[in-house]
Design a protein around this motif. Structure first.
Motif, PDB file in Angstrom:
ATOM      1  N   LEU A 156       8.821  12.187   5.674  1.00  0.00           N
ATOM      2  CA  LEU A 156       8.313  13.428   5.087  1.00  0.00           C
ATOM      3  C   LEU A 156       8.891  14.649   5.786  1.00  0.00           C
ATOM      4  N   ILE A 157       8.993  14.588   7.097  1.00  0.00           N
ATOM      5  CA  ILE A 157       9.574  15.709   7.845  1.00  0.00           C
ATOM      6  C   ILE A 157      11.043  15.879   7.487  1.00  0.00           C
ATOM      7  N   THR A 158      11.765  14.770   7.378  1.00  0.00           N
ATOM      8  CA  THR A 158      13.177  14.839   6.994  1.00  0.00           C
ATOM      9  C   THR A 158      13.318  15.439   5.597  1.00  0.00           C
ATOM     10  N   ALA A 159      12.468  15.005   4.669  1.00  0.00           N
ATOM     11  CA  ALA A 159      12.513  15.544   3.303  1.00  0.00           C
ATOM     12  C   ALA A 159      12.200  17.023   3.306  1.00  0.00           C
ATOM     13  N   TYR A 160      11.198  17.416   4.068  1.00  0.00           N
ATOM     14  CA  TYR A 160      10.839  18.835   4.163  1.00  0.00           C
ATOM     15  C   TYR A 160      12.007  19.653   4.707  1.00  0.00           C
ATOM     16  N   ASP A 161      12.640  19.146   5.768  1.00  0.00           N
ATOM     17  CA  ASP A 161      13.787  19.850   6.348  1.00  0.00           C
ATOM     18  C   ASP A 161      14.907  19.994   5.325  1.00  0.00           C
TER      19      ASP A 161
ATOM     20  N   PHE B 146      -2.685  10.421   1.638  1.00  0.00           N
ATOM     21  CA  PHE B 146      -2.137  10.344   2.993  1.00  0.00           C
ATOM     22  C   PHE B 146      -3.259  10.503   4.026  1.00  0.00           C
ATOM     23  N   HIS B 147      -4.177  11.417   3.770  1.00  0.00           N
ATOM     24  CA  HIS B 147      -5.311  11.618   4.673  1.00  0.00           C
ATOM     25  C   HIS B 147      -6.165  10.355   4.747  1.00  0.00           C
ATOM     26  N   SER B 148      -6.395   9.727   3.618  1.00  0.00           N
ATOM     27  CA  SER B 148      -7.162   8.482   3.584  1.00  0.00           C
ATOM     28  C   SER B 148      -6.456   7.384   4.374  1.00  0.00           C
ATOM     29  N   THR B 149      -5.141   7.294   4.220  1.00  0.00           N
ATOM     30  CA  THR B 149      -4.371   6.303   4.966  1.00  0.00           C
ATOM     31  C   THR B 149      -4.417   6.594   6.456  1.00  0.00           C
ATOM     32  N   LEU B 150      -4.329   7.855   6.821  1.00  0.00           N
ATOM     33  CA  LEU B 150      -4.419   8.245   8.226  1.00  0.00           C
ATOM     34  C   LEU B 150      -5.765   7.828   8.818  1.00  0.00           C
ATOM     35  N   ASN B 151      -6.833   8.060   8.072  1.00  0.00           N
ATOM     36  CA  ASN B 151      -8.160   7.646   8.532  1.00  0.00           C
ATOM     37  C   ASN B 151      -8.255   6.128   8.656  1.00  0.00           C
ATOM     38  N   ASN B 152      -7.628   5.404   7.720  1.00  0.00           N
ATOM     39  CA  ASN B 152      -7.626   3.944   7.763  1.00  0.00           C
ATOM     40  C   ASN B 152      -6.908   3.442   9.015  1.00  0.00           C
ATOM     41  N   VAL B 153      -5.762   4.018   9.334  1.00  0.00           N
ATOM     42  CA  VAL B 153      -5.010   3.629  10.535  1.00  0.00           C
ATOM     43  C   VAL B 153      -5.829   3.942  11.781  1.00  0.00           C
ATOM     44  N   ASN B 154      -6.458   5.092  11.807  1.00  0.00           N
ATOM     45  CA  ASN B 154      -7.307   5.458  12.941  1.00  0.00           C
ATOM     46  C   ASN B 154      -8.443   4.455  13.104  1.00  0.00           C
TER      47      ASN B 154
ATOM     48  N   PHE C 126      -1.326  13.604  -3.270  1.00  0.00           N
ATOM     49  CA  PHE C 126      -0.645  12.896  -2.197  1.00  0.00           C
ATOM     50  C   PHE C 126      -1.327  13.185  -0.869  1.00  0.00           C
ATOM     51  N   GLY C 127      -1.724  14.423  -0.671  1.00  0.00           N
ATOM     52  CA  GLY C 127      -2.383  14.800   0.576  1.00  0.00           C
ATOM     53  C   GLY C 127      -3.653  14.012   0.812  1.00  0.00           C
ATOM     54  N   SER C 128      -4.453  13.838  -0.226  1.00  0.00           N
ATOM     55  CA  SER C 128      -5.700  13.088  -0.043  1.00  0.00           C
ATOM     56  C   SER C 128      -5.424  11.610   0.194  1.00  0.00           C
TER      57      SER C 128
ATOM     58  N   ARG D  76       0.830  -1.208   0.000  1.00  0.00           N
ATOM     59  CA  ARG D  76       0.000   0.000   0.000  1.00  0.00           C
ATOM     60  C   ARG D  76       0.862   1.255   0.000  1.00  0.00           C
ATOM     61  N   MET D  77       1.972   1.221   0.751  1.00  0.00           N
ATOM     62  CA  MET D  77       2.864   2.384   0.784  1.00  0.00           C
ATOM     63  C   MET D  77       3.523   2.592  -0.579  1.00  0.00           C
ATOM     64  N   SER D  78       3.879   1.504  -1.263  1.00  0.00           N
ATOM     65  CA  SER D  78       4.449   1.621  -2.601  1.00  0.00           C
ATOM     66  C   SER D  78       3.432   2.236  -3.552  1.00  0.00           C
ATOM     67  N   THR D  79       2.190   1.815  -3.408  1.00  0.00           N
ATOM     68  CA  THR D  79       1.129   2.382  -4.236  1.00  0.00           C
ATOM     69  C   THR D  79       0.969   3.865  -3.943  1.00  0.00           C
ATOM     70  N   MET D  80       1.028   4.230  -2.657  1.00  0.00           N
ATOM     71  CA  MET D  80       0.938   5.639  -2.285  1.00  0.00           C
ATOM     72  C   MET D  80       2.081   6.433  -2.892  1.00  0.00           C
ATOM     73  N   GLN D  81       3.277   5.856  -2.875  1.00  0.00           N
ATOM     74  CA  GLN D  81       4.431   6.546  -3.428  1.00  0.00           C
ATOM     75  C   GLN D  81       4.246   6.766  -4.924  1.00  0.00           C
ATOM     76  N   ALA D  82       3.775   5.738  -5.610  1.00  0.00           N
ATOM     77  CA  ALA D  82       3.551   5.868  -7.050  1.00  0.00           C
ATOM     78  C   ALA D  82       2.494   6.918  -7.342  1.00  0.00           C
ATOM     79  N   GLU D  83       1.441   6.962  -6.532  1.00  0.00           N
ATOM     80  CA  GLU D  83       0.392   7.955  -6.723  1.00  0.00           C
ATOM     81  C   GLU D  83       0.896   9.358  -6.417  1.00  0.00           C
ATOM     82  N   ALA D  84       1.814   9.469  -5.458  1.00  0.00           N
ATOM     83  CA  ALA D  84       2.355  10.773  -5.103  1.00  0.00           C
ATOM     84  C   ALA D  84       3.272  11.312  -6.199  1.00  0.00           C
ATOM     85  N   GLN D  85       3.959  10.405  -6.888  1.00  0.00           N
ATOM     86  CA  GLN D  85       4.893  10.836  -7.917  1.00  0.00           C
ATOM     87  C   GLN D  85       4.180  11.327  -9.167  1.00  0.00           C
ATOM     88  N   ARG D  86       2.994  10.874  -9.374  1.00  0.00           N
ATOM     89  CA  ARG D  86       2.212  11.377 -10.498  1.00  0.00           C
ATOM     90  C   ARG D  86       0.842  11.758  -9.963  1.00  0.00           C
TER      91      ARG D  86
END
Length: 109
Positions: A97-102, A44-52, A40-42, A14-24
């Motif tokens: 993501l925080i490391t990349a942002y920094d 990530f938000h969906s994944t966050l809701n899934n984890v919750n 990517f934001g949507s 699922r994370m690989s799929t998220m990465q692919a979706e984020a890249q395009r």
């Protein structure tokens, strides 16, 4: 019943799929037939809701076992482990993501 390794593999997929979706930026049809832009934001938000949701479900199952409403201890433990693994993976993604942002913020123009 999925083992912990199967669960980890599914999360990695699922994370690989998220990465692919984020890249395009995906253009995906929605349930009503219209086209919507998935960012990517949507994702990530969906994944966050899934984890919750997984954590809430594990907590509910644990409460049921504790109060005697359910005797599915195995299912409860598996749900708790899935929620724990999902949360750990999400935390690792957040840290990356925080490391990349920094790193981007440290770049000189």
């Amino acid at each position: 019943m999925a083992s912990v390794n199967d669960t980890q593999q599914a999360m990695l997929q699922r994370m690989s799929t998220m990465q692919a979706e984020a890249q395009r930026s995906l253009v995906a049809p929605s349930s009503n037939g219209s086209v919507e832009n998935t960012s990517f934001g949507s994702v990530f938000h969906s994944t966050l809701n899934n984890v919750n949701q997984q954590q809430l479900e594990a907590g509910k199952m644990a409460y049921q076992v504790e109060t005697g409403a359910s005797d599915d201890l195995t299912g409860t433990m598996i749900a708790a482990q899935k929620a724990s693994i999902s949360f750990s993976a999400l935390t690792q993604v957040r840290n990356k993501l925080i490391t990349a942002y920094d790193e981007v913020m440290k770049m000189s123009l």
